[in-house]
Design an enzyme around this catalytic site. Structure first.
Site, PDB file in Angstrom:
ATOM      1  N   ASN A  50      30.220  29.050  65.642  1.00 31.85           N
ATOM      2  CA  ASN A  50      29.737  28.448  64.406  1.00 31.85           C
ATOM      3  C   ASN A  50      30.790  27.441  63.954  1.00 31.85           C
ATOM      4  OD1 ASN A  50      28.788  27.744  61.926  1.00 31.85           O
ATOM      5  ND2 ASN A  50      28.932  29.787  61.001  1.00 31.85           N
ATOM      6  N   TRP A  51      30.494  26.176  64.202  1.00 26.19           N
ATOM      7  CA  TRP A  51      31.481  25.141  63.869  1.00 26.19           C
ATOM      8  C   TRP A  51      31.600  24.931  62.361  1.00 26.19           C
ATOM      9  CZ3 TRP A  51      30.734  20.417  67.720  1.00 26.19           C
ATOM     10  CH2 TRP A  51      31.052  20.837  69.021  1.00 26.19           C
ATOM     11  N   LYS A  52      30.624  25.426  61.598  1.00 23.82           N
ATOM     12  CA  LYS A  52      30.572  25.191  60.150  1.00 23.82           C
ATOM     13  C   LYS A  52      30.667  23.679  59.900  1.00 23.82           C
ATOM     14  CE  LYS A  52      32.321  29.813  59.457  1.00 23.82           C
ATOM     15  NZ  LYS A  52      33.055  30.763  58.633  1.00 23.82           N
TER      16      LYS A  52
ATOM     17  N   HIS B 210      23.842  32.826  56.494  1.00 27.17           N
ATOM     18  CA  HIS B 210      25.293  33.009  56.575  1.00 27.17           C
ATOM     19  C   HIS B 210      25.831  33.275  55.164  1.00 27.17           C
ATOM     20  CE1 HIS B 210      29.526  32.205  57.175  1.00 27.17           C
ATOM     21  NE2 HIS B 210      29.312  32.400  58.464  1.00 27.17           N
TER      22      HIS B 210
ATOM     23  N   GLU C 290      28.254  32.162  53.645  1.00 37.19           N
ATOM     24  CA  GLU C 290      28.644  30.950  52.906  1.00 37.19           C
ATOM     25  C   GLU C 290      27.422  30.300  52.275  1.00 37.19           C
ATOM     26  OE1 GLU C 290      30.735  29.259  56.205  1.00 37.19           O
ATOM     27  OE2 GLU C 290      32.254  30.823  56.007  1.00 37.19           O
TER      28      GLU C 290
ATOM     29  N   GLU D 262      28.513  40.197  59.573  1.00 37.22           N
ATOM     30  CA  GLU D 262      29.758  39.506  59.245  1.00 37.22           C
ATOM     31  C   GLU D 262      30.277  40.014  57.904  1.00 37.22           C
ATOM     32  OE1 GLU D 262      29.873  35.472  61.510  1.00 37.22           O
ATOM     33  OE2 GLU D 262      28.988  35.148  59.551  1.00 37.22           O
TER      34      GLU D 262
ATOM     35  N   GLY E  88      37.282  34.248  58.069  1.00 30.01           N
ATOM     36  CA  GLY E  88      38.302  33.233  57.813  1.00 30.01           C
ATOM     37  C   GLY E  88      39.560  33.786  57.163  1.00 30.01           C
TER      38      GLY E  88
ATOM     39  N   SER F 145      36.765  36.697  61.924  1.00 34.61           N
ATOM     40  CA  SER F 145      38.091  36.603  62.556  1.00 34.61           C
ATOM     41  C   SER F 145      38.114  37.104  64.007  1.00 34.61           C
ATOM     42  CB  SER F 145      39.143  37.313  61.699  1.00 34.61           C
ATOM     43  OG  SER F 145      39.246  36.700  60.431  1.00 34.61           O
TER      44      SER F 145
ATOM     45  N   GLY G 270      33.818  31.680  64.039  1.00 40.79           N
ATOM     46  CA  GLY G 270      34.113  30.461  63.294  1.00 40.79           C
ATOM     47  C   GLY G 270      35.367  29.781  63.827  1.00 40.79           C
ATOM     48  N   GLY G 271      36.483  30.010  63.163  1.00 42.14           N
ATOM     49  CA  GLY G 271      37.737  29.313  63.462  1.00 42.14           C
ATOM     50  C   GLY G 271      38.096  29.251  64.940  1.00 42.14           C
TER      51      GLY G 271
HETATM   52  P1  13P Z   1      35.815  33.186  61.319  1.00 42.42           P
HETATM   53  O1  13P Z   1      35.672  33.512  62.794  1.00 42.42           O
HETATM   54  O2  13P Z   1      36.541  31.897  61.064  1.00 42.42           O
HETATM   55  O3  13P Z   1      36.361  34.344  60.549  1.00 42.42           O
HETATM   56  O4  13P Z   1      34.322  32.930  60.778  1.00 42.42           O
HETATM   57  C1  13P Z   1      33.355  33.869  61.057  1.00 42.42           C
HETATM   58  C2  13P Z   1      32.057  33.293  60.697  1.00 42.42           C
HETATM   59  O5  13P Z   1      31.757  33.083  59.536  1.00 42.42           O
HETATM   60  C3  13P Z   1      31.140  32.918  61.794  1.00 42.42           C
HETATM   61  O6  13P Z   1      29.881  32.604  61.315  1.00 42.42           O
END
Ligand code: 13P
Length: 254
Positions: free
Chosen positions: A9-11, A97, A99, A169, A175, A215, A236-237
């Site tokens: 997930n590049w966000k 998600h 967010e 999640e 994050g 994470s 994500g990251g």
């Molecule tokens: P991180 O891997 O950066 O914690 O993000 C997880 C996430 O929200 C994937 O959708």
């Protein structure tokens, strides 16, 4: 055999050039996907064509959208419909998600509509659920996640639910560098599966892929993915770093 999935997930990260370079770097590194394994890249809308051109010919590699409208079409400036995504051969859409729930006020009812419109258009929703820290601290995470699942998915038919991927999640692990322990992940994934089974039956629940997100990195992916009810990750990251994401793909259960 359940599908094992490593989903990036590049966000809202990377320029077009950076995205291209990342996909090239990932392609150049050795990674194997077995018949029941997939790598998915959930990229920003404007990069979907670019990403498809990069991964298009690869077996078991797909491009996903990070969101879609709950409406079919019309005067909704700035929105992107599932029909549009389907017309671009997008097979997966991340739905709900945390967010989007938090910053864009998406609630369980709206997400039920987004799930519906995805399924009506033969697009697989990667449905996200997960509790905030205060809920985990009050040990009511099962009830919280059950409500998210019940209110957004339990209206579906048995045939439809079988086409949903679930991503657990925990918000406190997104994050933050603070991963759920593999025991905490397994416990919740088993609970999610049992909750799905209570409504749709064990056979259907056993066939649904449940991804862990929060994470995930190369250093913890093998242990988390080795848990019996964890079928991969939504990342994500670490998905923005080629070496990291390739190692995460390679950490999928064999
Ligand atoms: P991180 O891997 O950066 O914690 O993000 C997880 C996430 O929200 C994937 O959708």
């Amino acid at each position: 055999m359940r599908k094992q999935i490593a989903a990036a997930n590049w966000k809202m990260n990377l320029t077009l050039k950076e995205g291209e370079a990342l996909l090239d770097a990932i392609s150049a590194k050795p990674h194997t996907l077995l018949a029941n394994q997939e790598a998915i890249f959930a990229v920003p809308f404007p990069y979907i064509s670019m990403a498809q051109a990069k991964v298009g010919a690869k077996t078991n590699v797909f491009v996903a959208a990070q969101n879609c409208s709950d409406k079919a079409s019309g005067a909704y400036t700035g929105e992107v419909s599932v029909t549009m995504l389907q017309s671009m051969c997008v097979k997966y859409v991340v739905i709900g998600h945390s967010e989007r729930r938090e910053y864009f006020n998406e609630n369980n009812e709206l997400l039920a509509q987004k799930v519906n419109i995805c399924l009506e258009n033969k697009t697989t929703p990667i449905f996200c659920c997960g509790e905030p820290l205060e809920i985990r601290e009050s040990a009511t995470q099962n009830e919280y996640v059950a409500k998210q699942l019940t209110e957004s998915l339990f209206h579906l038919s048995e045939e439809s639910i079988a086409h949903v991927v679930i991503a657990y999640e925990p918000i406190w692990a997104i994050g933050t560098g603070k991963t759920a322990s593999s025991e905490q992940a397994q416990e919740m994934h088993a609970f999610i599966r049992s909750h799905i089974a209570s409504k749709f039956g064990q056979t259907i629940a056993d066939a649904i892929s449940i991804l862990y997100g929060g994470s995930v990195k190369s250093a913890n992916a093998v242990e988390i993915f080795s848990q019996p009810d964890v079928d991969g990750g939504l990342v994500g990251g670490a998905s923005l770093i080629a070496d990291e994401f390739v190692a995460i793909i390679n950490a999928l259960k064999k």
